[in-house]
Design a protein around this motif. Structure first.
Motif, PDB file in Angstrom:
ATOM      1  N   LEU A  41      -1.210   7.101   4.053  1.00 35.90           N
ATOM      2  CA  LEU A  41       0.057   7.521   4.287  1.00 35.90           C
ATOM      3  C   LEU A  41       0.706   7.769   2.708  1.00 35.90           C
ATOM      4  CD1 LEU A  41       2.352   8.831   5.799  1.00 35.90           C
ATOM      5  CD2 LEU A  41       3.055   6.381   6.112  1.00 35.90           C
ATOM      6  N   GLY A  42       0.529   6.650   2.086  1.00 37.91           N
ATOM      7  CA  GLY A  42       0.996   6.420   0.737  1.00 37.91           C
ATOM      8  C   GLY A  42       0.333   7.865  -0.295  1.00 37.91           C
ATOM      9  N   VAL A  43      -0.750   7.908  -0.053  1.00 36.37           N
ATOM     10  CA  VAL A  43      -1.383   8.701  -0.947  1.00 36.37           C
ATOM     11  C   VAL A  43      -0.750  10.416  -0.367  1.00 36.37           C
ATOM     12  CG1 VAL A  43      -3.504  10.175  -1.652  1.00 36.37           C
ATOM     13  CG2 VAL A  43      -3.508   7.581  -1.131  1.00 36.37           C
ATOM     14  N   ALA A  44      -0.891  10.556   0.852  1.00 39.02           N
ATOM     15  CA  ALA A  44      -0.162  11.806   1.334  1.00 39.02           C
ATOM     16  C   ALA A  44       1.231  12.251   0.869  1.00 39.02           C
ATOM     17  CB  ALA A  44      -0.201  11.712   2.831  1.00 39.02           C
ATOM     18  N   ILE A  45       2.412  11.017   1.102  1.00 44.27           N
ATOM     19  CA  ILE A  45       3.420  11.500   0.476  1.00 44.27           C
ATOM     20  C   ILE A  45       3.738  11.692  -1.001  1.00 44.27           C
ATOM     21  CG2 ILE A  45       5.777  10.181   0.215  1.00 44.27           C
ATOM     22  CD1 ILE A  45       5.260   8.750   2.901  1.00 44.27           C
ATOM     23  N   GLY A  46       2.697  10.683  -1.598  1.00 49.20           N
ATOM     24  CA  GLY A  46       2.938  11.134  -3.350  1.00 49.20           C
ATOM     25  C   GLY A  46       2.438  12.273  -3.795  1.00 49.20           C
ATOM     26  N   VAL A  84       0.774  -1.156  -0.128  1.00 51.10           N
ATOM     27  CA  VAL A  84      -0.015  -0.003   0.035  1.00 51.10           C
ATOM     28  C   VAL A  84       0.649   1.374  -0.135  1.00 51.10           C
ATOM     29  CG1 VAL A  84      -2.163  -1.096   1.046  1.00 51.10           C
ATOM     30  CG2 VAL A  84      -0.117  -0.054   2.396  1.00 51.10           C
ATOM     31  N   LEU A  85       2.148   1.209   0.566  1.00 52.26           N
ATOM     32  CA  LEU A  85       2.767   2.393   0.853  1.00 52.26           C
ATOM     33  C   LEU A  85       3.568   2.827  -0.605  1.00 52.26           C
ATOM     34  CD1 LEU A  85       3.771   4.792   2.338  1.00 52.26           C
ATOM     35  CD2 LEU A  85       5.554   3.338   3.534  1.00 52.26           C
ATOM     36  N   MET A  86       4.545   1.674  -0.919  1.00 48.30           N
ATOM     37  CA  MET A  86       5.351   1.754  -2.122  1.00 48.30           C
ATOM     38  C   MET A  86       4.748   2.051  -3.461  1.00 48.30           C
ATOM     39  SD  MET A  86       8.338   1.520  -0.522  1.00 48.30           S
ATOM     40  CE  MET A  86       9.202   1.265  -1.954  1.00 48.30           C
ATOM     41  N   GLY A  87       3.458   1.313  -3.523  1.00 49.48           N
ATOM     42  CA  GLY A  87       2.611   1.495  -4.696  1.00 49.48           C
ATOM     43  C   GLY A  87       2.162   2.783  -4.830  1.00 49.48           C
ATOM     44  N   ASN A  88       1.599   3.415  -3.847  1.00 51.20           N
ATOM     45  CA  ASN A  88       0.540   4.664  -3.859  1.00 51.20           C
ATOM     46  C   ASN A  88       1.519   5.662  -4.067  1.00 51.20           C
ATOM     47  OD1 ASN A  88      -2.058   4.122  -3.931  1.00 51.20           O
ATOM     48  ND2 ASN A  88      -2.344   4.158  -2.103  1.00 51.20           N
ATOM     49  N   TYR A 118     -10.665  11.056  -4.001  1.00 50.28           N
ATOM     50  CA  TYR A 118      -9.391  10.673  -4.562  1.00 50.28           C
ATOM     51  C   TYR A 118      -8.774   9.923  -3.419  1.00 50.28           C
ATOM     52  CZ  TYR A 118      -4.647  11.558  -6.280  1.00 50.28           C
ATOM     53  OH  TYR A 118      -3.459  11.327  -6.809  1.00 50.28           O
ATOM     54  N   VAL A 119      -8.612  10.252  -2.185  1.00 52.00           N
ATOM     55  CA  VAL A 119      -7.813   9.494  -1.247  1.00 52.00           C
ATOM     56  C   VAL A 119      -8.714   8.038  -1.010  1.00 52.00           C
ATOM     57  CG1 VAL A 119      -7.465   9.316   1.292  1.00 52.00           C
ATOM     58  CG2 VAL A 119      -7.276  11.457  -0.087  1.00 52.00           C
ATOM     59  N   LEU A 120      -9.976   7.933  -0.908  1.00 52.50           N
ATOM     60  CA  LEU A 120     -10.552   6.618  -0.936  1.00 52.50           C
ATOM     61  C   LEU A 120     -10.350   5.735  -2.292  1.00 52.50           C
ATOM     62  CD1 LEU A 120     -14.164   7.847   0.372  1.00 52.50           C
ATOM     63  CD2 LEU A 120     -12.512   6.420   1.459  1.00 52.50           C
ATOM     64  N   ALA A 121     -10.244   6.349  -3.355  1.00 48.72           N
ATOM     65  CA  ALA A 121      -9.995   5.587  -4.605  1.00 48.72           C
ATOM     66  C   ALA A 121      -8.746   4.974  -4.603  1.00 48.72           C
ATOM     67  CB  ALA A 121     -10.169   6.518  -5.952  1.00 48.72           C
ATOM     68  N   LYS A 122      -7.572   5.583  -4.402  1.00 47.86           N
ATOM     69  CA  LYS A 122      -6.299   5.363  -4.139  1.00 47.86           C
ATOM     70  C   LYS A 122      -6.087   4.211  -2.849  1.00 47.86           C
ATOM     71  CE  LYS A 122      -4.381   7.544  -7.365  1.00 47.86           C
ATOM     72  NZ  LYS A 122      -3.708   7.163  -8.450  1.00 47.86           N
ATOM     73  N   GLY A 126      -4.198  14.639   5.732  1.00 47.94           N
ATOM     74  CA  GLY A 126      -2.866  15.276   5.050  1.00 47.94           C
ATOM     75  C   GLY A 126      -2.896  14.848   3.396  1.00 47.94           C
ATOM     76  N   ALA A 127      -3.379  13.940   3.149  1.00 49.67           N
ATOM     77  CA  ALA A 127      -3.497  13.655   1.386  1.00 49.67           C
ATOM     78  C   ALA A 127      -4.870  14.527   1.103  1.00 49.67           C
ATOM     79  CB  ALA A 127      -3.882  12.183   1.460  1.00 49.67           C
ATOM     80  N   ALA A 128      -5.834  14.523   1.643  1.00 47.45           N
ATOM     81  CA  ALA A 128      -7.104  15.187   0.890  1.00 47.45           C
ATOM     82  C   ALA A 128      -6.854  16.826   1.034  1.00 47.45           C
ATOM     83  CB  ALA A 128      -8.327  15.012   1.823  1.00 47.45           C
ATOM     84  N   TRP A 129      -6.172  17.338   2.187  1.00 54.78           N
ATOM     85  CA  TRP A 129      -5.955  18.782   2.097  1.00 54.78           C
ATOM     86  C   TRP A 129      -5.199  19.497   1.016  1.00 54.78           C
ATOM     87  CZ3 TRP A 129      -1.605  21.871   3.019  1.00 54.78           C
ATOM     88  CH2 TRP A 129      -1.779  23.366   3.129  1.00 54.78           C
TER      89      TRP A 129
END
Length: 246
Positions: free
Chosen positions: A150-155, A67-71, A97-101, A234-237
């Motif tokens: 977390l992966g979405v937020a970092i990306g 989940v982390l490396m891929g996202n 967007y966050v839910l889809a990822k 942190g990803a949605a904001w």
């Protein structure tokens, strides 16, 4: 949003190389770390033998990998290619967007969890009741959503050049300090105190409690939920912030 979720799941399942890495890698590590240990090798302070302890740790690590490396890297590339900008011009909300990822990452994480369980049962004779296997799968799978966010937020906040080193630092840091590679009881006391507040420590503790025949501890569940809210926010904001500028 439903269309985007279906698209993300389809894309995740088409990435054969990443699926192979995220599914096989944790199982190989489990066999290497468990080594020649059997049910008589007890991990200090846990009440679990080494194969059972490492099974949960490596299943959690495998889900974290998926989940982390891929996202993170995929999202950073999508931002650079302009795909995320196109989504921002639609009516898609930040939470969509966050839910889809997160949903697409969850689909990839399930096989990595199951394969570790199969390997542990087949090669290290790890045995539990039927309800424990189901509860372990559900708890580790659900807990992985925290790290998908977390992966979405970092990306979304890291640039294409910086996303990989940032992800690797977070990935290995959380894995090692959270006790996924080795029991935290081997750490100095001050590091053990820090580890108890990390999401990976609480994540592995969910499965360890089930292995002992107990329900996951309220503190561990609460930590996972709090971290999920923080990571998802942190990803949605920044997504909403960019949308207001578009």
């Amino acid at each position: 949003m439903n269309s985007l979720i279906k698209l993300e799941i389809t894309r995740a399942l088409r990435n054969k190389k990443f699926l192979f890495f995220s599914v096989i890698y944790p199982s190989v590590l489990f066999l290497l770390i468990a080594g020649s240990a059997d049910s008589s090798t007890i991990v200090d302070g846990t009440g679990l033998n080494l194969p059972a302890f490492m099974m949960v740790s490596m299943a959690s690590f495998g889900a974290l990998t998926a989940v982390l490396m891929g996202n993170s890297e995929r999202i950073a590339k999508e931002r650079e290619s302009g795909w995320v900008r196109q989504l921002r011009l639609t009516m898609l909300p930040g939470r969509g967007y966050v839910l889809a990822k997160t949903a697409s990452a969850a689909v990839v994480s399930l096989p990595s969890i199951v394969i570790v369980f199969v390997v542990a049962a087949s090669f290290k004779d790890v045995r539990f009741a039927g309800w424990q296997w189901l509860a372990l799968t559900g708890a580790i799978w659900a807990g992985s959503l925290c790290f998908a966010a977390l992966g979405v937020a970092i990306g979304y906040v890291a640039s294409g050049d910086a996303v990989r080193p940032i992800t690797m630092i977070v990935y290995f840091g959380l894995s090692i300090l959270g006790g996924l590679w080795m029991p935290t009881t081997t750490f100095p006391q001050w590091l053990q105190d820090i580890a108890t507040w990390l999401p990976t420590h609480a994540y592995a503790a969910l499965g360890q409690a089930i292995e002992l025949g107990d329900a996951p501890h309220t503190r561990d569940v609460a930590l996972i939920v709090v971290y999920f809210v923080l990571f998802a926010g942190g990803a949605a904001w920044p997504y909403r912030k960019d949308t207001s500028k578009a």
